[in-house]
Design a protein around this motif. Structure first.
Motif, short mmCIF file in Angstrom:
data_model
loop_
_atom_site.label_atom_id
_atom_site.label_comp_id
_atom_site.label_asym_id
_atom_site.label_seq_id
_atom_site.Cartn_x
_atom_site.Cartn_y
_atom_site.Cartn_z
N ALA A 1 0.81 -1.22 0.00
CA ALA A 1 0.00 0.00 0.00
C ALA A 1 0.85 1.27 0.00
O ALA A 1 0.40 2.32 -0.48
CB ALA A 1 -0.94 0.01 1.20
N ASP B 1 3.22 2.25 -1.81
CA ASP B 1 3.45 2.79 -3.15
C ASP B 1 2.21 2.75 -4.03
O ASP B 1 2.29 2.98 -5.23
CB ASP B 1 4.59 2.01 -3.84
CG ASP B 1 5.90 2.10 -3.08
OD1 ASP B 1 6.24 3.21 -2.63
OD2 ASP B 1 6.57 1.06 -2.92
N HIS B 2 1.05 2.45 -3.43
CA HIS B 2 -0.18 2.35 -4.21
C HIS B 2 -1.33 3.12 -3.58
O HIS B 2 -2.49 2.71 -3.68
CB HIS B 2 -0.56 0.88 -4.40
CG HIS B 2 0.41 0.11 -5.24
ND1 HIS B 2 1.59 -0.39 -4.73
CD2 HIS B 2 0.39 -0.20 -6.57
CE1 HIS B 2 2.25 -1.01 -5.70
NE2 HIS B 2 1.57 -0.90 -6.81
N GLY B 3 -1.01 4.22 -2.94
CA GLY B 3 -2.07 5.08 -2.41
C GLY B 3 -2.19 5.08 -0.91
O GLY B 3 -3.06 5.78 -0.37
N ARG C 1 -10.11 1.44 0.13
CA ARG C 1 -10.79 0.95 -1.07
C ARG C 1 -10.79 -0.57 -1.13
O ARG C 1 -11.73 -1.18 -1.64
CB ARG C 1 -10.09 1.48 -2.34
CG ARG C 1 -10.27 2.95 -2.62
CD ARG C 1 -9.87 3.26 -4.07
NE ARG C 1 -8.54 2.76 -4.40
CZ ARG C 1 -7.40 3.43 -4.23
NH1 ARG C 1 -7.46 4.65 -3.69
NH2 ARG C 1 -6.24 2.91 -4.57
N THR C 2 -9.74 -1.18 -0.61
CA THR C 2 -9.49 -2.59 -0.87
C THR C 2 -9.89 -3.52 0.26
O THR C 2 -10.32 -4.65 0.02
CB THR C 2 -7.99 -2.81 -1.18
OG1 THR C 2 -7.59 -1.89 -2.19
CG2 THR C 2 -7.72 -4.23 -1.65
N TYR D 1 -3.18 4.80 2.76
CA TYR D 1 -4.43 4.51 3.44
C TYR D 1 -5.64 4.57 2.50
O TYR D 1 -6.61 3.82 2.69
CB TYR D 1 -4.64 5.48 4.61
CG TYR D 1 -3.70 5.22 5.77
CD1 TYR D 1 -3.89 4.12 6.61
CD2 TYR D 1 -2.63 6.07 6.04
CE1 TYR D 1 -3.03 3.87 7.67
CE2 TYR D 1 -1.76 5.83 7.10
CZ TYR D 1 -1.97 4.73 7.91
OH TYR D 1 -1.12 4.48 8.96
N ASP D 2 -5.59 5.40 1.48
CA ASP D 2 -6.69 5.44 0.51
C ASP D 2 -6.85 4.09 -0.17
O ASP D 2 -7.97 3.59 -0.37
CB ASP D 2 -6.45 6.53 -0.53
CG ASP D 2 -6.62 7.93 0.03
OD1 ASP D 2 -7.30 8.06 1.07
OD2 ASP D 2 -6.09 8.87 -0.57
N TYR D 3 -5.71 3.48 -0.52
CA TYR D 3 -5.74 2.14 -1.13
C TYR D 3 -6.34 1.14 -0.16
O TYR D 3 -7.17 0.28 -0.54
CB TYR D 3 -4.33 1.72 -1.55
CG TYR D 3 -4.19 0.23 -1.79
CD1 TYR D 3 -4.60 -0.34 -2.99
CD2 TYR D 3 -3.65 -0.61 -0.80
CE1 TYR D 3 -4.47 -1.71 -3.21
CE2 TYR D 3 -3.52 -1.98 -1.01
CZ TYR D 3 -3.94 -2.52 -2.21
OH TYR D 3 -3.82 -3.87 -2.43
#
Length: 450
Positions: free
Chosen positions: A299, A301-303, A310-311, A305-307
């Motif tokens: 996570a 490098d992929h957003g 969402r996930t 806490y927003d990631y």
């Protein structure tokens, strides 16, 4: 090699007191935690010392406090060895921070002192969540001040559930369904099998528990109705029926293809990367894992806490039977005052200062652990933290490990049974008897096998 970050503070008031010839009392505190995330276990004590010195100055006290702290980022095994060596050599610090499970062994060894007579002197301790005092109470006496706590949720991948055809309403309603006992471990196995059959996840990747020995496994035991310890005598308890239920569930997870039989022994880095990158449907982990994933793993490098929002979703560990009670497990950290300390009252006074909402909140928000004070939850910054507010209810369902000098022997025996069952070497019933014989041989009448 042991890695430690050492911090020291002599507050401005203390510097002045030195110039005036006033006494400066040094308190030493040893702490441990994941790098960065939990460093506030040490830095909060430093800040609390500054505040305490201001209070001492206002009172006209003839002394000031100097606090020296160390923050370990080594393994728990190394930290425990360091503590034991210090206890046995008479070189222990005034305050040690460790897991509540250690209290039984350290109390029986005479290395720490009960704190009840001190705790009554300081009103800040009255705001500690009452349930948490149970975690630091051994044979009727309180030996520690809770430092933080946590829960161990069942994380679920919302993206993968959507691929299975779950609606948004179904996905968002899963935590409540688990809370009400409408979604059990059998339902998880059914959904996991479906995910494997439809190719949503690889075989063995529908559910993962922790990859090494540790506290989380006792969530299964408690869900099966087990008891670990007699609260009055401190005697360990092993209930055959509950352990058989636990082993049976773990065996089914493997036999149905929901969980891989080679999960045990996986490195933590590989475990976190697989789960956080979306390869696993369900996974049991800690509340602090949320922060770990956001700052250290996929996570990051992929957003961040927003990631994660969402996930992933999170819930209690399911009940074993429909209508049953779901569970979680907490392993609170605590500050203990050592028997070797020459300034026990002052050490507890420092702990009374650090046991305030502002310090509690700073640690909780930075580490994704749960606050230990009721008053912390009403602070604006905590009320705005979506994750902490979302998992707070889990403390109503929490359980703890036993506090016993013999807990390590007990836990190792149970884990050997887990390994044997998941690898297919033993049937659940045979594993229960193996553990019972092992504990009888090693602990004798120190364990009550029912």
């Amino acid at each position: 090699m042991r890695k430690a970050i050492r911090l020291a503070i002599v507050a401005a008031a203390s510097v002045l007191s030195l110039a005036l010839g006033q006494q400066v009392i040094t308190l030493q505190a040893w702490t441990i935690g994941p790098e960065d995330a939990s460093r506030t276990r040490a830095t909060n004590l430093v800040a609390a010392a500054e505040e305490l010195n201001r209070a001492l100055e206002a009172q006209g006290a003839a002394y000031r406090v100097r606090v020296e702290t160390s923050f370990e980022t080594t393994s728990w095994d190394n930290y425990h060895r360091r503590l034991l060596l210090a206890f046995q050599s008479g070189q222990a610090p005034d305050i040690v921070q460790t897991t509540h499970v250690d209290i039984g062994a350290y109390a029986e060894g005479g290395y720490i002192v009960p704190l009840d007579e001190y705790l009554r002197r300081y009103p800040s301790f009255a705001e500690v969540i009452p349930e948490l005092w149970k975690a630091v109470t051994y044979r009727g006496k309180r030996y520690g001040v809770p430092q933080d706590t946590e829960a161990r949720p069942l994380y679920f991948n919302k993206t993968l559930l959507a691929k299975l055809g779950w609606s948004r309403t179904q996905i968002e309603g899963l935590p409540q369904a688990i809370r009400e006992g409408r979604f059990t471990w059998e339902d998880l196995i059914r959904v996991g099998q479906e995910a494997v059959q439809k190719g949503v996840v690889r075989p063995g990747y529908a559910y993962w528990h922790r990859p090494v020995n540790g506290p989380d496994f006792y969530q299964f035991y408690y869900a099966c109705g087990g008891v670990l310890q007699d609260p009055q005598s401190g005697k360990l308890v092993l209930e055959r029926e509950a352990l058989g239920c636990m082993y049976g569930l773990l065996a089914r997870l493997v036999q149905t293809g929901v969980m891989t039989k080679s999960l045990l022994g996986t490195t933590w880095d590989n475990w976190h990367n697989a789960v956080s990158s979306g390869q696993v449907l369900f996974a049991s982990a800690g509340t602090w894992t949320w922060a770990q994933w956001a700052t250290q793993y996929y996570a990051k490098d992929h957003g961040g806490y927003d990631y994660l929002w969402r996930t992933f979703g999170f819930a209690l560990q399911p009940a074993v039977k429909p209508g049953g009670r779901p569970v979680t497990l907490s392993q609170p950290q605590a500050y203990l005052v050592t028997a070797a300390s020459r300034n026990k009252d002052l050490a507890v006074r420092l702990l009374s200062v650090v046991t305030q909402p502002k310090y509690d909140a700073k640690h909780a928000l930075g580490s994704a652990h749960l606050p230990i004070l009721r008053t912390t939850y009403v602070l604006p910054e905590v009320r705005q933290d979506r994750f902490l507010q979302s998992v707070r209810y889990m403390l109503d369902y929490t359980t703890y490990q036993a506090m016993s000098p013999d807990w390590g022997v007990y836990a190792d025996a149970v884990f050997r049974g887990i390994s044997a069952v998941e690898s297919g070497q033993l049937a659940p019933e045979a594993a229960v008897e193996l553990v019972a014989r092992d504990l009888t041989a090693k602990l004798g009448n120190k364990v009550d096998i029912r």
